[in-house]
Design a protein around this motif. Structure first.
Motif, PDB file in Angstrom:
ATOM      1  N   ILE A  91      68.198   3.060   4.139  1.00 28.76           N
ATOM      2  CA  ILE A  91      67.263   3.132   2.980  1.00 28.76           C
ATOM      3  C   ILE A  91      66.015   2.433   3.203  1.00 28.76           C
ATOM      4  N   LEU A  96      64.971   7.838   3.276  1.00 30.19           N
ATOM      5  CA  LEU A  96      66.060   7.762   4.277  1.00 30.19           C
ATOM      6  C   LEU A  96      65.310   7.965   5.550  1.00 30.19           C
ATOM      7  N   CYS A 105      75.234  -1.540   4.650  1.00 28.86           N
ATOM      8  CA  CYS A 105      75.249  -1.530   3.272  1.00 28.86           C
ATOM      9  C   CYS A 105      76.235  -0.975   2.191  1.00 28.86           C
ATOM     10  N   GLN A 106      77.076  -0.117   2.974  1.00 25.84           N
ATOM     11  CA  GLN A 106      78.173   0.874   2.198  1.00 25.84           C
ATOM     12  C   GLN A 106      79.247  -0.485   2.200  1.00 25.84           C
ATOM     13  N   SER A 109      78.188  -3.321  -0.269  1.00 26.70           N
ATOM     14  CA  SER A 109      78.336  -2.512  -1.632  1.00 26.70           C
ATOM     15  C   SER A 109      79.907  -2.492  -1.992  1.00 26.70           C
ATOM     16  N   HIS A 128      69.965  -1.129  -4.275  1.00 25.92           N
ATOM     17  CA  HIS A 128      69.002  -0.101  -3.566  1.00 25.92           C
ATOM     18  C   HIS A 128      67.983   0.274  -4.491  1.00 25.92           C
ATOM     19  N   SER A 132      73.138   5.306  -4.622  1.00 20.54           N
ATOM     20  CA  SER A 132      73.878   5.588  -3.444  1.00 20.54           C
ATOM     21  C   SER A 132      74.774   6.555  -3.860  1.00 20.54           C
ATOM     22  N   TYR A 134      77.935   7.124  -2.690  1.00 19.77           N
ATOM     23  CA  TYR A 134      79.237   6.669  -2.395  1.00 19.77           C
ATOM     24  C   TYR A 134      79.744   5.664  -3.290  1.00 19.77           C
ATOM     25  N   PRO A 137      76.243   3.798  -9.452  1.00 18.86           N
ATOM     26  CA  PRO A 137      74.963   2.853  -8.957  1.00 18.86           C
ATOM     27  C   PRO A 137      74.932   1.714  -9.995  1.00 18.86           C
ATOM     28  N   ASP A 140      76.323  -1.167  -6.277  1.00 18.31           N
ATOM     29  CA  ASP A 140      76.009  -1.414  -4.681  1.00 18.31           C
ATOM     30  C   ASP A 140      75.096  -2.702  -4.478  1.00 18.31           C
ATOM     31  N   THR A 142      72.285  -3.693  -1.200  1.00 23.33           N
ATOM     32  CA  THR A 142      71.721  -3.630  -0.120  1.00 23.33           C
ATOM     33  C   THR A 142      71.707  -4.776   0.720  1.00 23.33           C
ATOM     34  N   SER A 225      68.318  12.455  -4.649  1.00 24.45           N
ATOM     35  CA  SER A 225      68.878  11.745  -5.518  1.00 24.45           C
ATOM     36  C   SER A 225      67.789  11.838  -6.894  1.00 24.45           C
TER      37      SER A 225
END
Length: 265
Positions: A91, A96, A105-106, A109, A128, A132, A134, A137, A140, A142, A225
């Motif tokens: 992102i 994207l 980032c995952q 997070s 972010h 996200s 996954y 919100p 997360d 970033t 999103s």
């Protein structure tokens, strides 16, 4: 004074070497807190999965002493091809795009959320611009080397070890990344509760694009999103149940269009 024969000393040194080599834990560890998220491993997600596993391996096993602060960027290092990272979705400025190290980032997070639920102090974190899919919100984080970092601090009067593992998932085509904060003594474990409220501010627009890239029917090229405002409250209690802190923050996420590719007529 204790005296060792040569063979006894040799056995002792050998045992110590095995312990150090295999990182054997002699005392029972307890979990202060944990969090896990899922990620895809096949198709266009394969390079991203490589990045997740690589970043996780650089954090796993890190130990924090009382008051120590660790930096995600210091542990993982620059996300470059020479370091083994692949090109995957990232992102950037609300969009994207492809970038080296997509997926880092995952890991950040998941680590961030585990730190929160372990009662750790968050020294630095950045949400972010997009929500996200996954993770909840506002949990997360970033990261972008070297500018955006995740920094956490150990508040406990004991050493804490971080475990970040890639595990199987019951969902086909996916795996799980799980972060845990481990200690020998959990008697001072903080109790953490969270609450979230969300308000949709803008529904994701839908773009329908006819393209020769699709020969029949349609495929979702980008899920998109909704834009939203998330209010997050974290309450931390001491082991005796007394309130240590109660913090509410508001996070704003912009919308991203959903793109559907459809076969030309």
């Amino acid at each position: 004074t204790m005296t060792f024969h040569n063979h006894s000393l040799t056995k002792l040194l050998l045992l110590l070497g095995i312990i150090l080599q295999h990182n054997i834990v002699l005392a029972q560890e307890c979990v202060l807190g944990s969090y896990e998220t899922k990620f895809g491993i096949s198709g266009e997600n394969a390079p991203r999965a490589v990045n997740l596993a690589l970043a996780a391996s650089k954090i796993d096993g890190a130990v924090l002493q009382l008051g120590e602060v660790i930096s995600y960027n210091d542990l993982v290092g620059p996300r470059t091809t020479s370091a083994g990272f692949k090109k995957a979705h990232v992102i950037s400025k609300g969009k994207l795009i492809d970038g080296i190290g997509g997926g880092a980032c995952q890991v950040a997070s998941t680590l961030h959320a585990a730190a929160i639920y372990s009662g750790f102090d968050i020294v630095e974190s950045h949400a972010h611009s997009l929500a996200s899919p996954y993770i909840q919100p506002s949990l997360d984080a970033t990261v972008s080397y070297p500018d955006l970092d995740l920094k956490i601090q150990n508040p406990y009067n004991t050493a804490v070890k971080i475990s970040v593992q890639i595990l199987p998932s019951e969902e086909k085509g996916k795996k799980v990344i799980r972060a845990e904060f481990l200690a020998i003594d959990c008697s001072m474990k903080r109790i953490v509760t969270t609450s979230f409220s969300e308000k949709i501010t803008k529904k994701r627009p839908v773009w329908l694009i006819r393209t020769s890239a699709v020969t029949k029917g349609s495929v979702i090229h980008q899920s998109g999103s909704d834009g939203k405002v998330v209010t997050r409250t974290i309450s931390i209690f001491r082991p005796d149940g007394s309130l240590l802190s109660n913090v509410t923050r508001v996070f704003t996420f912009i919308s991203l269009e959903k793109i559907v590719w459809k076969a030309k007529e």
